[in-house]
Design a protein around this motif. Structure first.
Motif, PDB file in Angstrom:
ATOM      1  N   SER A   1       0.859  -1.194   0.000  1.00  0.00           N
ATOM      2  CA  SER A   1       0.000   0.000   0.000  1.00  0.00           C
ATOM      3  C   SER A   1       0.894   1.243   0.000  1.00  0.00           C
ATOM      4  O   SER A   1       2.096   1.150   0.261  1.00  0.00           O
ATOM      5  CB  SER A   1      -0.892   0.007   1.234  1.00  0.00           C
TER       6      SER A   1
ATOM      7  N   LYS B   1       7.152   3.781   4.013  1.00  0.00           N
ATOM      8  CA  LYS B   1       7.979   3.330   5.138  1.00  0.00           C
ATOM      9  C   LYS B   1       9.185   2.539   4.636  1.00  0.00           C
ATOM     10  O   LYS B   1      10.290   2.643   5.190  1.00  0.00           O
ATOM     11  CB  LYS B   1       7.145   2.510   6.111  1.00  0.00           C
TER      12      LYS B   1
ATOM     13  N   GLY C   1      -0.151  14.170  -1.471  1.00  0.00           N
ATOM     14  CA  GLY C   1      -1.208  13.216  -1.790  1.00  0.00           C
ATOM     15  C   GLY C   1      -1.527  12.268  -0.652  1.00  0.00           C
ATOM     16  O   GLY C   1      -2.282  11.317  -0.820  1.00  0.00           O
ATOM     17  N   VAL C   2      -0.944  12.535   0.522  1.00  0.00           N
ATOM     18  CA  VAL C   2      -1.166  11.680   1.680  1.00  0.00           C
ATOM     19  C   VAL C   2      -2.223  12.349   2.556  1.00  0.00           C
ATOM     20  O   VAL C   2      -2.226  13.570   2.699  1.00  0.00           O
ATOM     21  CB  VAL C   2       0.165  11.509   2.449  1.00  0.00           C
ATOM     22  N   ASP C   3      -3.119  11.554   3.151  1.00  0.00           N
ATOM     23  CA  ASP C   3      -4.203  12.159   3.924  1.00  0.00           C
ATOM     24  C   ASP C   3      -3.673  12.804   5.205  1.00  0.00           C
ATOM     25  O   ASP C   3      -2.556  12.555   5.641  1.00  0.00           O
ATOM     26  CB  ASP C   3      -5.281  11.129   4.231  1.00  0.00           C
ATOM     27  N   ALA C   4      -4.526  13.646   5.807  1.00  0.00           N
ATOM     28  CA  ALA C   4      -4.107  14.489   6.932  1.00  0.00           C
ATOM     29  C   ALA C   4      -3.600  13.666   8.125  1.00  0.00           C
ATOM     30  O   ALA C   4      -2.668  14.069   8.811  1.00  0.00           O
ATOM     31  CB  ALA C   4      -5.265  15.389   7.359  1.00  0.00           C
ATOM     32  N   VAL C   5      -4.202  12.514   8.363  1.00  0.00           N
ATOM     33  CA  VAL C   5      -3.784  11.684   9.505  1.00  0.00           C
ATOM     34  C   VAL C   5      -2.396  11.106   9.253  1.00  0.00           C
ATOM     35  O   VAL C   5      -1.489  11.206  10.097  1.00  0.00           O
ATOM     36  CB  VAL C   5      -4.782  10.528   9.731  1.00  0.00           C
TER      37      VAL C   5
ATOM     38  N   ARG D   1       0.451  13.620   9.521  1.00  0.00           N
ATOM     39  CA  ARG D   1       0.850  13.925  10.887  1.00  0.00           C
ATOM     40  C   ARG D   1       1.773  12.836  11.442  1.00  0.00           C
ATOM     41  O   ARG D   1       2.769  13.119  12.095  1.00  0.00           O
ATOM     42  CB  ARG D   1      -0.414  14.018  11.746  1.00  0.00           C
ATOM     43  N   GLU D   2       1.440  11.583  11.135  1.00  0.00           N
ATOM     44  CA  GLU D   2       2.271  10.476  11.634  1.00  0.00           C
ATOM     45  C   GLU D   2       3.659  10.502  11.004  1.00  0.00           C
ATOM     46  O   GLU D   2       4.652  10.201  11.669  1.00  0.00           O
ATOM     47  CB  GLU D   2       1.568   9.142  11.363  1.00  0.00           C
TER      48      GLU D   2
ATOM     49  N   PRO E   1       4.462  20.861  -0.275  1.00  0.00           N
ATOM     50  CA  PRO E   1       3.593  21.926  -0.754  1.00  0.00           C
ATOM     51  C   PRO E   1       2.589  22.367   0.319  1.00  0.00           C
ATOM     52  O   PRO E   1       1.849  23.311   0.110  1.00  0.00           O
ATOM     53  CB  PRO E   1       2.858  21.266  -1.921  1.00  0.00           C
ATOM     54  N   TYR E   2       2.532  21.640   1.448  1.00  0.00           N
ATOM     55  CA  TYR E   2       1.528  21.954   2.476  1.00  0.00           C
ATOM     56  C   TYR E   2       2.076  22.978   3.464  1.00  0.00           C
ATOM     57  O   TYR E   2       2.976  22.692   4.239  1.00  0.00           O
ATOM     58  CB  TYR E   2       1.122  20.690   3.244  1.00  0.00           C
TER      59      TYR E   2
ATOM     60  N   ASN F   1      -6.325   7.851   2.846  1.00  0.00           N
ATOM     61  CA  ASN F   1      -5.906   7.002   1.726  1.00  0.00           C
ATOM     62  C   ASN F   1      -6.356   5.572   2.021  1.00  0.00           C
ATOM     63  O   ASN F   1      -6.172   5.081   3.128  1.00  0.00           O
ATOM     64  CB  ASN F   1      -4.390   7.020   1.563  1.00  0.00           C
TER      65      ASN F   1
ATOM     66  N   GLU G   1      -9.256  15.724  -6.150  1.00  0.00           N
ATOM     67  CA  GLU G   1      -8.076  16.469  -5.703  1.00  0.00           C
ATOM     68  C   GLU G   1      -7.640  17.508  -6.736  1.00  0.00           C
ATOM     69  O   GLU G   1      -6.507  17.490  -7.219  1.00  0.00           O
ATOM     70  CB  GLU G   1      -6.910  15.521  -5.413  1.00  0.00           C
TER      71      GLU G   1
ATOM     72  N   HIS H   1      -7.278  16.840   0.047  1.00  0.00           N
ATOM     73  CA  HIS H   1      -6.521  16.563   1.269  1.00  0.00           C
ATOM     74  C   HIS H   1      -6.290  17.843   2.068  1.00  0.00           C
ATOM     75  O   HIS H   1      -5.680  17.826   3.119  1.00  0.00           O
ATOM     76  CB  HIS H   1      -5.169  15.921   0.941  1.00  0.00           C
TER      77      HIS H   1
ATOM     78  N   PHE I   1     -11.609  15.439  11.097  1.00  0.00           N
ATOM     79  CA  PHE I   1     -11.020  14.383  10.276  1.00  0.00           C
ATOM     80  C   PHE I   1     -10.094  13.497  11.105  1.00  0.00           C
ATOM     81  O   PHE I   1     -10.138  12.269  11.015  1.00  0.00           O
ATOM     82  CB  PHE I   1     -10.246  15.023   9.114  1.00  0.00           C
ATOM     83  N   LEU I   2      -9.278  14.131  11.949  1.00  0.00           N
ATOM     84  CA  LEU I   2      -8.345  13.359  12.781  1.00  0.00           C
ATOM     85  C   LEU I   2      -9.096  12.449  13.743  1.00  0.00           C
ATOM     86  O   LEU I   2      -8.728  11.301  13.945  1.00  0.00           O
ATOM     87  CB  LEU I   2      -7.429  14.295  13.562  1.00  0.00           C
TER      88      LEU I   2
END
Lengths: 312, 243
Positions: free
Chosen positions: A134, A140, A162-166, A169-170, A190-191, B38, B160, B192, B233-234
């Motif tokens: 995935s 990783k 392109g990675v979700d917000a959760v 953060r990790e 870019p964030y 994702n 997106e 996102h 969302f979190l």
């Protein structure tokens, strides 16, 4: 004191000046962010710093080694995680890791303790082909491969795009742990909201730096009064505010609008009264402190204008 | 009548249930935010709603057409834009518009008139014969959005659409979304950027193939007692975060 020293670095591709006289320093052990949209020059800059591209002008040293003259020696001290997944899709997880260790003349065992917190999460899948992982697991593995030879400097090109917000953060938590271990880290993104996870950041657009400093210092340098405006009819109020004679900029920021006045100071009551007069008596107006995204937009020359002529 | 109506919409791949009994509807003229981590099943759901993937079970109608029996009609009556699927880089702006006009089956006269109007609205008239590859990303995205609306669909899917663009252009893009919605176009958008979730009339958040929450941003923040959609969302997506 080694770290990274970038002096007037330039690179162009044909007529496009991808990196234009960029200069900054990164202290050893620092977590340094390159922040900017697509086309800002982040990837080109990183590729020069990891010795994959030769600069047209200027110079740079990483960990005391010149990126052109000393590129061979430098490569053993660098970990690089490119923006596109670049591992061998048809090798397994453990084969990829062993391959990268062997390229750098070391073994997985010798570097294991450094990557363990990251690699243990994918180790149950170590016989799976990398191409079948995935997105999160690929990331990783790529990071494990970039770290297996115990580099002194780690460079990552848009690891969270392109990675979700959760998951974003990790990933930053992982970088914070690596920094705590003494690694010097340069990461592009870019964030804008990720700036606060960095010790210092360089804001970048169109090949140039818009500013280099700690996120707090960049935010504190915002030189005009900034107000958050909230109203039910958000889009209508945005249009109304843009017509206010002293407006310098008005942008949507999530549930609020950020209004910047062109004058050195402004009384929120004045804006409230103006909006009430325009038919929005429910609008709330309060002074706020600027964030990195406010700073970035204020320093942007302008978004690229529409092209006018047809190039050959 | 809702523009999208799904009842128990489900898609399995072998033993894996990617989308698990989605039930929701989207009303005409809404800006509907479709969020999720994702791997939560967003892409699979969108592929079913756009007529590209046959559901395993459940029902859905999109702009009045059935996803099983009228998938081709759905494709003709919706707009679609994503960062990956956009315009042809080696064609000019004008050629791209003409090409998509042809794909959508517009008569030549209509293509000419709409090309003119589109170029004027985006201030690209002088650049009409520029190849797409020479355009800054922000302009590509704005143009791609306008081309996705060329055949005047009642519903447009945006996957997106603002990834990687600068913060000012990102907001200009949302101006285009608001303008389209004001003309009555229903907008179904994934992102996102959590600040963009706040710009939607309603937002759904998918977790592990299901819709874990669906409401206005205001109500969602109240329900979870947090200050921003980022925090909503979190709270919701955390259990779904894969190793």
């Amino acid at each position: 004191m080694a770290g990274i020293l970038v002096h007037d670095l330039c690179k162009s591709f044909g007529a496009v000046q991808a990196v234009d006289r960029v200069r900054f320093r990164v202290a050893p052990g620092e977590l340094f962010g390159l922040i900017g949209p697509d086309g800002a020059g982040k990837t080109t800059l990183l590729r020069m710093l990891v010795t994959l591209l030769t600069p047209d002008g200027g110079s740079a040293t990483v960990d005391g080694l010149d990126v052109v003259r000393d590129y061979r020696a430098l490569r053993t001290r660098l970990g690089y995680m490119p923006g596109r997944f670049s591992l061998y899709q048809d090798l397994t997880v453990e084969e990829n890791l062993a391959f990268f260790a062997s390229v750098f003349g070391t073994t997985v065992e010798a570097g294991y303790d450094l990557i363990a917190p990251i690699y243990r999460q994918i180790e149950p899948f170590k016989t799976r082909r990398a191409g079948a992982l995935s997105g999160g697991m690929k990331q990783k593995l790529a990071l494990s491969c970039a770290l297996i030879h115990r580099p002194r400097v780690l460079m990552l090109d848009e690891p969270t795009t392109g990675v979700d917000a959760v998951s974003r953060r990790e990933f930053w938590d992982v970088l914070a742990r690596l920094k705590a271990g003494g690694l010097t880290i340069v990461v592009s993104t870019p964030y804008m909201d990720e700036a606060r996870r960095c010790d210092r950041v360089a804001l970048m657009q169109g090949g140039r730096l818009l500013g280099v400093d700690t996120p707090a210092a960049l935010e504190a340098a915002y030189d005009r009064p900034l107000l958050a405006v909230r109203a039910a009819a958000r889009y209508d109020v945005l249009q109304a505010l843009r017509q206010f004679p002293h407006a310098r900029s008005v942008y949507a920021f999530g549930e609020a609008l950020h209004y910047t006045d062109a004058r050195p100071s402004v009384d929120p009551a004045e804006i409230r009264a103006y909006l009430a007069g325009r038919g929005y008596p429910d609008a709330t107006v309060e002074p706020i402190r600027a964030g990195i995204e406010d700073v970035f937009m204020a320093r942007m020359a302008a978004p690229p204008p529409p092209p006018t002529a047809s190039p050959t | 009548m809702p523009v999208i109506e799904a009842h128990g919409l489900t898609r399995r791949f072998g033993d894996f249930t990617a989308v698990d009994a989605l039930t929701f509807s989207v009303e005409a003229g809404e800006i509907f935010g479709f969020l999720g981590a994702n791997g939560a099943g967003k892409t699979t759901a969108i592929r079913m709603l756009t007529g590209l993937l046959r559901p395993t079970s459940g029902e859905a109608r999109v702009v009045g057409f059935d996803v099983y029996t009228q998938a081709e009609a759905i494709k003709r009556h919706i707009g679609y834009m994503s960062q990956r699927f956009s315009l042809y880089e080696d064609l000019t702006i004008r050629e791209n518009i003409r090409f998509y006009g042809g794909i959508y089956g517009l008569p030549r006269r209509a293509i000419r008139a709409r090309t003119q109007a589109l170029l004027e609205r985006l201030a690209l008239t002088e650049a009409a014969d520029t190849q797409i590859r020479a355009l800054p990303l922000g302009w590509k995205q704005k143009l791609a959005f306008s081309v996705a609306l060329l055949h005047e669909p009642r519903l447009v899917f945006l996957d997106e659409p603002t990834g990687g663009v600068d913060p000012i252009t990102r907001r200009q893009f949302w101006d285009l979304i608001y303008e389209a919605a004001a003309r009555g176009v229903t907008v179904f958008v994934t992102t996102h950027y959590m600040d963009e979730a706040e710009y939607c009339d309603r937002v759904s958040i998918m977790v592990d193939g299901r819709i874990a929450a669906l409401d206005t941003p205001h109500s969602l923040k109240q329900r979870y007692q947090v200050g921003s959609m980022d925090d909503v969302f979190l709270k919701l997506a955390r259990p779904a975060a894969s190793p």
